[in-house]
Each structure stands twice: as structure tokens, then as C-alpha cells.
Design a protein around this motif. Structure first.
Motif, PDB file in Angstrom:
ATOM      1  N   TRP A 169      48.518  31.923  35.502  1.00 36.92           N
ATOM      2  CA  TRP A 169      47.914  33.137  34.951  1.00 36.92           C
ATOM      3  C   TRP A 169      46.395  33.101  35.073  1.00 36.92           C
ATOM      4  CZ3 TRP A 169      49.474  37.835  33.514  1.00 36.92           C
ATOM      5  CH2 TRP A 169      48.539  38.638  32.856  1.00 36.92           C
ATOM      6  N   ASN A 170      45.785  31.998  34.649  1.00 41.62           N
ATOM      7  CA  ASN A 170      44.327  31.935  34.647  1.00 41.62           C
ATOM      8  C   ASN A 170      43.728  31.983  36.048  1.00 41.62           C
ATOM      9  OD1 ASN A 170      44.700  31.527  31.881  1.00 41.62           O
ATOM     10  ND2 ASN A 170      42.938  30.143  31.750  1.00 41.62           N
ATOM     11  N   PHE A 171      44.357  31.294  37.001  1.00 38.79           N
ATOM     12  CA  PHE A 171      43.817  31.300  38.361  1.00 38.79           C
ATOM     13  C   PHE A 171      43.850  32.696  38.963  1.00 38.79           C
ATOM     14  CE2 PHE A 171      44.774  31.111  42.974  1.00 38.79           C
ATOM     15  CZ  PHE A 171      43.529  30.688  43.406  1.00 38.79           C
ATOM     16  N   PHE A 172      44.967  33.390  38.830  1.00 34.52           N
ATOM     17  CA  PHE A 172      45.043  34.734  39.394  1.00 34.52           C
ATOM     18  C   PHE A 172      44.152  35.696  38.618  1.00 34.52           C
ATOM     19  CE2 PHE A 172      48.590  33.004  41.657  1.00 34.52           C
ATOM     20  CZ  PHE A 172      48.647  33.741  42.822  1.00 34.52           C
ATOM     21  N   SER A 178      39.097  38.361  39.612  1.00 36.09           N
ATOM     22  CA  SER A 178      37.694  38.433  39.139  1.00 36.09           C
ATOM     23  C   SER A 178      37.567  38.922  37.702  1.00 36.09           C
ATOM     24  CB  SER A 178      36.877  39.352  40.065  1.00 36.09           C
ATOM     25  OG  SER A 178      36.993  38.963  41.411  1.00 36.09           O
ATOM     26  N   LYS A 179      38.515  38.555  36.820  1.00 33.93           N
ATOM     27  CA  LYS A 179      38.478  39.025  35.439  1.00 33.93           C
ATOM     28  C   LYS A 179      37.860  38.007  34.482  1.00 33.93           C
ATOM     29  CE  LYS A 179      40.468  43.075  35.701  1.00 33.93           C
ATOM     30  NZ  LYS A 179      41.641  43.358  34.871  1.00 33.93           N
ATOM     31  N   GLY A 180      37.548  36.829  34.978  1.00 30.68           N
ATOM     32  CA  GLY A 180      37.040  35.772  34.119  1.00 30.68           C
ATOM     33  C   GLY A 180      35.528  35.787  33.994  1.00 30.68           C
ATOM     34  N   PRO A 181      34.974  34.730  33.414  1.00 25.04           N
ATOM     35  CA  PRO A 181      33.531  34.668  33.154  1.00 25.04           C
ATOM     36  C   PRO A 181      32.691  34.311  34.372  1.00 25.04           C
ATOM     37  CG  PRO A 181      34.595  32.665  32.386  1.00 25.04           C
ATOM     38  CD  PRO A 181      35.696  33.573  32.849  1.00 25.04           C
ATOM     39  N   LEU A 182      33.335  34.038  35.522  1.00 24.07           N
ATOM     40  CA  LEU A 182      32.590  33.599  36.699  1.00 24.07           C
ATOM     41  C   LEU A 182      32.166  34.742  37.612  1.00 24.07           C
ATOM     42  CD1 LEU A 182      34.627  30.380  37.617  1.00 24.07           C
ATOM     43  CD2 LEU A 182      32.632  30.622  36.127  1.00 24.07           C
ATOM     44  N   GLY A 183      32.476  35.981  37.219  1.00 23.28           N
ATOM     45  CA  GLY A 183      32.030  37.132  37.993  1.00 23.28           C
ATOM     46  C   GLY A 183      32.968  37.496  39.131  1.00 23.28           C
TER      47      GLY A 183
END
Length: 236
Positions: A169-172, A178-183
Motif C-alpha cells: 500500500w505505502n509503495f504504490f 505521489s501521495k506521500g511526503p516525498l512529492g
């Protein structure tokens, strides 16, 4: 990396102090079987994440396009960031503490405690403390997912299936969409409209309610309880 090593060391100490066990008690063997469980979990939640993100794109009349500025090195760094964060959380919420709780107070209570703790933890990791509505919604969504992953640990007697679920889940979610904190990373949503109240509700119900329920159903009906595993609702 230091954080992971510290989490592993603390896990090992807890297992030895309370249960006279070592880190292998978290179900790392046999290797082939555990890798297969990990990959199964990774693929299931990865596919569910794809479904949820394309539904959002449909609701917002947007399209996912490849980020032309992305590089393989950036993807690799983001993947490693996902691995580190997920493994740390798994060692905390589906590791030694859950193993010890199951042995001491039974499976059903232990899974519930793990799920509640996982839901509360996300109030802080998402920075929503004080926003009552957001706290309730995030607690429900992440608590349900935490329950599914803790149940997977209890049935398989291994951290590997929940690790696969979580990383898939987190990787996708973070790296691919591009939904995470890394932009902006692999895919970027373009020409998307703002969500209305109705479409926002549908989006939430899909990602935070339907997805955990589907994982729960998979764990209930397709994950075989291994030797010494205790069914939910019974003590052991």
C-alpha cells in the motif's frame, strides 16, 4: 537505518526478556514460504491502491501521467524510504509487542489493542491532532487496516504477510501515485477537479473503508491459520 536496527534490537530484547525467544519468533522462517506471503500481501494491497487511485482520478475527471522528470535513482530512494518507515512501524505494531500480547492475553484482545494503537498513532504521523472529524475518520480507516494486518500476523505467526500488505500500500500510494511526503514521483494526477462533498465521501469510503474490509475478508477466508495460531475470539 539506525532506527530499524534499534527497533530490531529492542524487539529481540523484549522477546528474550518476556518469552525467552529470539527475533526468529516473528516468523522469518522458512524463508521461501515467508517471501511468498510477503509478495502476496504486497500484490494485494498494491492492486487495491491502484483501484483506489484510479477511482479518485475518475471522480476528479483527471488522468495519471508519467512524471517526465523522474529517475530510477529517485524511485529507488523513495522505495527504500517506504521500506524503512514500514518496517519500523511493523516492528512496533505487528512485532514483538503483539507476539507477547497474544501469548499473555489472547489473540482477540491483542489484535484489538494493536489496531487501536495503530489508529491513534496516525493522529500524530498525519499531524491531525485537534481536528476531531479528521481524527475520527483516520482512526476508523487506519484502525481497520491495522486490525487486518494484526490478524494476518496472528494467523500466520509471522510479520511477513502484514509487512507485505503494508509495504504494498505505502509503495504504490507514496512512490507510484505521489501521495506521500516525498512529492511528485512516478505518476502525477493532472487536469483534476476539486472533490465535491459527495465525491470526497466516495473517495474516503473506497480508500479508508472498502480497502481495509477487502483485506480483512482476504485474511479471514484465504489465510490459513498456522500451527499454534489462535482463532479470533478465543484466548490462547
Amino acid at each position: 537505518m539506525i532506527g530499524i536496527l534499534v527497533a530490531i534490537a529492542i524487539s529481540w530484547l523484549l522477546l528474550y526478556f518476556f518469552e525467552k525467544q529470539h527475533i526468529l519468533a516473528l516468523g522469518l522462517l522458512p524463508v521461501t514460504k515467508r517471501i511468498r506471503q510477503f509478495l502476496t500481501g504486497f500484490l494485494i494491497t498494491g492492486l487495491l491502491c491502484i483501484m483506489a487511485q484510479y477511482l479518485e482520478a475518475f471522480l476528479r475527471s483527471g488522468i495519471w501521467v508519467l512524471n517526465e522528470n523522474i529517475s530510477g535513482a529517485t524511485i529507488a530512494r523513495s522505495f527504500w524510504w517506504d521500506v524503512r518507515s514500514v518496517l519500523t512501524e511493523e516492528l512496533i505494531f505487528r512485532g514483538a509487542l503483539l507476539y507477547i500480547l497474544i501469548r499473555r492475553i489472547g489473540t482477540a484482545k491483542s489484535i484489538l489493542i494493536s489496531a487501536i494503537a495503530f489508529g491513534i498513532y496516525h493522529w500524530f504521523s498525519f499531524g491531525i491532532l485537534g481536528n476531531i472529524v479528521a481524527m475520527i475518520l483516520i482512526f476508523i480507516g487506519t484502525g481497520l487496516m491495522g486490525y487486518a494486518w494484526a490478524w494476518a500476523f496472528a494467523k500466520t505467526r509471522s510479520i511477513m504477510l502484514p509487512f507485505g500488505f503494508h509495504l504494498g500500500w505505502n509503495f504504490f500510494y507514496n512512490t507510484v501515485f505521489s501521495k506521500g511526503p516525498l512529492g511528485e514521483l512516478l505518476l502525477v494526477l493532472q487536469r483534476a477537479e476539486e472533490l465535491t462533498d459527495t465525491t470526497s465521501l466516495l473517495n474516503f469510503l473506497t480508500g479508508m473503508i472498502l480497502v481495509p474490509i477487502l483485506v480483512l475478508l482476504y485474511v479471514k477466508y484465504f489465510v490459513k491459520a498456522e500451527a499454534q495460531a489462535v482463532p479470533v475470539g478465543e484466548d490462547g
